[in-house]
Design a protein around this motif. Structure first.
Motif, PDB file in Angstrom:
ATOM      1  N   ARG A 220       0.840  -1.197   0.000  1.00 56.41           N
ATOM      2  CA  ARG A 220       0.000   0.000   0.000  1.00 56.41           C
ATOM      3  C   ARG A 220       0.879   1.252   0.000  1.00 56.41           C
ATOM      4  O   ARG A 220       1.892   1.303   0.700  1.00 56.41           O
ATOM      5  CB  ARG A 220      -0.902   0.075   1.247  1.00 56.41           C
ATOM      6  N   LEU A 221       0.484   2.252  -0.785  1.00 52.30           N
ATOM      7  CA  LEU A 221       1.073   3.587  -0.698  1.00 52.30           C
ATOM      8  C   LEU A 221      -0.053   4.593  -0.546  1.00 52.30           C
ATOM      9  O   LEU A 221      -0.899   4.732  -1.428  1.00 52.30           O
ATOM     10  CB  LEU A 221       1.910   3.930  -1.934  1.00 52.30           C
ATOM     11  N   HIS A 222      -0.049   5.265   0.583  1.00 49.66           N
ATOM     12  CA  HIS A 222      -1.050   6.274   0.923  1.00 49.66           C
ATOM     13  C   HIS A 222      -0.464   7.635   0.537  1.00 49.66           C
ATOM     14  O   HIS A 222       0.600   8.017   1.014  1.00 49.66           O
ATOM     15  CB  HIS A 222      -1.318   6.134   2.425  1.00 49.66           C
ATOM     16  N   LEU A 223      -1.143   8.348  -0.348  1.00 52.21           N
ATOM     17  CA  LEU A 223      -0.690   9.672  -0.767  1.00 52.21           C
ATOM     18  C   LEU A 223      -1.525  10.740  -0.068  1.00 52.21           C
ATOM     19  O   LEU A 223      -2.741  10.815  -0.259  1.00 52.21           O
ATOM     20  CB  LEU A 223      -0.798   9.831  -2.289  1.00 52.21           C
ATOM     21  N   HIS A 224      -0.862  11.554   0.747  1.00 49.05           N
ATOM     22  CA  HIS A 224      -1.501  12.668   1.452  1.00 49.05           C
ATOM     23  C   HIS A 224      -1.527  13.843   0.478  1.00 49.05           C
ATOM     24  O   HIS A 224      -0.560  14.585   0.336  1.00 49.05           O
ATOM     25  CB  HIS A 224      -0.693  12.990   2.712  1.00 49.05           C
ATOM     26  N   LEU A 225      -2.654  14.000  -0.229  1.00 48.60           N
ATOM     27  CA  LEU A 225      -2.731  14.866  -1.409  1.00 48.60           C
ATOM     28  C   LEU A 225      -3.093  16.316  -1.106  1.00 48.60           C
ATOM     29  O   LEU A 225      -2.902  17.186  -1.970  1.00 48.60           O
ATOM     30  CB  LEU A 225      -3.747  14.288  -2.402  1.00 48.60           C
ATOM     31  N   THR A 226      -3.639  16.582   0.058  1.00 50.47           N
ATOM     32  CA  THR A 226      -4.079  17.951   0.366  1.00 50.47           C
ATOM     33  C   THR A 226      -3.749  18.313   1.796  1.00 50.47           C
ATOM     34  O   THR A 226      -3.772  17.466   2.694  1.00 50.47           O
ATOM     35  CB  THR A 226      -5.599  18.115   0.163  1.00 50.47           C
ATOM     36  N   ASP A 227      -3.429  19.586   1.993  1.00 52.49           N
ATOM     37  CA  ASP A 227      -3.170  20.088   3.348  1.00 52.49           C
ATOM     38  C   ASP A 227      -3.230  21.612   3.304  1.00 52.49           C
ATOM     39  O   ASP A 227      -3.616  22.199   2.292  1.00 52.49           O
ATOM     40  CB  ASP A 227      -1.821  19.596   3.873  1.00 52.49           C
ATOM     41  N   ASP A 228      -2.823  22.255   4.382  1.00 55.72           N
ATOM     42  CA  ASP A 228      -2.841  23.720   4.429  1.00 55.72           C
ATOM     43  C   ASP A 228      -1.921  24.328   3.377  1.00 55.72           C
ATOM     44  O   ASP A 228      -2.202  25.396   2.834  1.00 55.72           O
ATOM     45  CB  ASP A 228      -2.418  24.204   5.820  1.00 55.72           C
ATOM     46  N   GLN A 229      -0.825  23.633   3.060  1.00 59.09           N
ATOM     47  CA  GLN A 229       0.209  24.226   2.210  1.00 59.09           C
ATOM     48  C   GLN A 229       0.051  23.886   0.728  1.00 59.09           C
ATOM     49  O   GLN A 229       0.753  24.473  -0.101  1.00 59.09           O
ATOM     50  CB  GLN A 229       1.589  23.754   2.679  1.00 59.09           C
ATOM     51  N   GLY A 230      -0.809  22.945   0.384  1.00 51.65           N
ATOM     52  CA  GLY A 230      -0.916  22.611  -1.030  1.00 51.65           C
ATOM     53  C   GLY A 230      -2.048  21.649  -1.342  1.00 51.65           C
ATOM     54  O   GLY A 230      -2.401  20.786  -0.528  1.00 51.65           O
ATOM     55  N   TRP A 231      -2.626  21.818  -2.534  1.00 50.88           N
ATOM     56  CA  TRP A 231      -3.630  20.890  -3.077  1.00 50.88           C
ATOM     57  C   TRP A 231      -2.996  20.256  -4.319  1.00 50.88           C
ATOM     58  O   TRP A 231      -2.681  20.945  -5.279  1.00 50.88           O
ATOM     59  CB  TRP A 231      -4.917  21.632  -3.435  1.00 50.88           C
TER      60      TRP A 231
END
Length: 532
Positions: A220-231
């Protein structure tokens, strides 16, 4: 008299110092001797450690005439196994210089590698395999093609470390010791996460990390695609999410994002290596990039300023706005359409600016939106504490507190920050990373088990996240991931009863040359890779 006492005291102190020094060096020598004894007993370098490995007499040596035979239970399965054989050929040919002709549906003769699911045992599940090596060749058998792919990683590790080089290597005997291996994973979910929101990493970098991780049976590879600093993921209905929200990163760099076609390419590349990509859109907190892109997501109808710092907990979506849920549904719908994973990660952590009752309502409602599009929701704790969250949602547990999840019989992915976070420094001298959850040396990263934190029947598996507040380059990323990911892969694959640090340490030391040959910028822990 005083002079005699003084001399006597000096002599006593000298004897004491000599005794302490002797004791220290004898302990060091004993430790080295103990490791030497263990090293003699370790007859392979395989990580993660197989359930059962039995060495036999002799060896099989690859040469220019070695062929790869493939056969499945159906033509469709044979086609899939042929693709696996092509992958194996691609890993063996550059360093050996051999062609490795692939032969379909024929009985293998000698001097061959045979990949088959015919008569594969159902007890092996999707990922288990049996590997038999004799002087005539190799037979790799599995119940499903995925098991053959996992077994191929074992074959690669049984060959000399030079096999990992991408250029022709001369004067090496490409032999594998005769042996029998029976192997299957302890947990179904064995993953890692890359935060591409704080710092963006392009498609080719992610693919390289997928390829490295696959050799250690990560699935499995979980990609954290959004946050305060970038979409970082294109949403066609809202182009400003990437045009504005993807335009920067921590420290004010250029940022970036994946088009939907690029994301699909990453997904396919991973699928070819039997790794599932799990997308995450973090909410209701960690949402400033969205708030800076779309005015209607804010109470005053104005876009927030872009954010390039590393503080957390200050942003929130409006949990009482129907426009918020319409936005979320459109995002989930578009991502679900290009993501074959059965999972959709909805975030849920550090929503410090959202009132508890609003948070509870929000995550309950969003989990139903995710399920509407055929996905199983995953959320960080404290998502399990929301009344509307039940066992249809998976908890990704990072704080060690999961009482509500236990009561609700929720499955859990164990990612305890003080044990599994790849962005935590190894020690005070580590040039990258953070230490808010403590230091995680290589030994600490290995010496724990998911059942330390949750009942085994609720543990789906393990995931090691790499947050990237101050991880800005591929080299820095690899330095923090490796060699700890090897230990995490073993925690997920190998039963707890078969794991111990001294023996693992010997196998890990032998993996160093392989990582060097592949060009991985791993952390060379001096306690493991001692200077000669």
């Amino acid at each position: 008299m005083k002079s005699k006492n003084k001399k006597h005291l000096i002599i006593t102190l000298c004897i004491l110092v000599i005794s302490i020094v002797t004791l220290v060096f004898s302990n060091i020598n004993k430790e080295d001797e103990d490791l030497a004894v263990i090293a003699e007993k370790v007859n392979n370098t395989i990580i993660p450690k197989p359930i059962n490995y039995k060495e036999a007499e002799g060896k099989f040596t690859l040469n220019k005439d070695t062929k790869i035979y493939v056969k499945g239970n159906t033509e469709e399965e044979t086609t899939e196994i042929t693709r696996i054989a092509e992958y194996l050929k691609g890993k063996l040919s550059p360093s050996t210089g051999y062609e490795f002709t692939i032969v379909k549906n024929e009985v293998p003769s000698g001097n061959s590698i045979y990949l088959t699911t015919v008569e594969g045992k159902e007890e092996l599940g999707n990922e288990g395999y049996e590997l038999t090596t004799t002087t005539d060749g190799i037979i790799l058998k599995a119940y499903k093609p995925e098991g053959l792919f996992r077994g191929i990683q074992t074959i690669r590790q049984l060959l000399p470390a030079e096999i990992a080089k991408s250029t022709l290597v001369n004067n090496v005997e490409w032999s594998i010791p005769a042996s029998t291996i029976y192997d299957k994973p302890e947990y179904a979910y064995r993953g890692f996460m890359i935060d591409v929101a704080r710092h963006f990493f392009p498609e080719d970098v992610i693919k390289q990390q997928i390829d490295y991780a696959a050799q250690y049976k990560i699935n499995r590879l979980h990609l954290h695609l959004t946050d305060d600093q970038g979409w970082r993921i294109e949403i066609k209905k809202y182009p400003d999410l990437t045009l504005i929200g993807g335009s920067t990163q921590v420290g004010g760099g250029p940022g970036g994002y994946y088009t939907q076609e690029q994301f699909k390419s990453i997904v396919q590349y991973a699928a070819d290596r039997y790794i599932e990509i799990i997308p995450e859109v973090d909410m209701p907190g960690h949402t400033n990039a969205a708030l800076a892109s779309l005015a209607f997501l804010n109470p005053d109808g104005k876009r927030k300023p872009l954010y390039t710092g590393i503080d957390v907990g200050f942003s929130t979506l409006m949990t009482d706005s129907e426009e918020t849920y319409e936005f979320i549904e459109n995002v989930v719908k578009e991502i679900s359409a290009i993501s074959p994973s059965k999972y959709f990660h909805m975030g849920g952590d550090e929503a410090d600016s959202t009132k508890k009752e609003d948070y509870d309502y929000f995550v309950g409602r969003v989990s139903k939106i995710v399920q509407k599009y055929g996905k199983t929701p995953i959320g960080w704790d404290p998502i399990d504490t929301a009344p509307e969250i039940n066992s249809s949602t998976i908890l990704q547990n990072w704080k060690a507190s999961n009482e509500a999840a236990r009561e609700k019989n929720m499955n859990m992915i164990i990612s305890i920050a003080s044990k599994a976070y790849l962005d935590m420094k190894y020690n005070s001298a580590t040039p990258y990373g953070l230490n808010w959850a403590g230091y995680i040396p290589v030994e600490t990263a290995y010496n724990w088990d998911p059942t330390d934190y949750a009942p085994k029947n609720l543990v789906l598996g393990i995931e090691s996240p790499l947050w990237t507040e101050n991880i800005a380059t591929e080299d820095e990323m690899e330095f923090m991931i490796y060699p700890r990911l090897l230990g995490y892969s073993e925690i997920g694959w190998t039963p707890k009863s078969s794991r111990n640090w001294p023996e693992y340490k010997v196998r890990l030391e032998r993996q160093g040359l392989r990582m060097e040959n592949e060009g991985i910028n791993y952390y060379k822990d001096k306690d493991i890779w001692k200077s000669k």
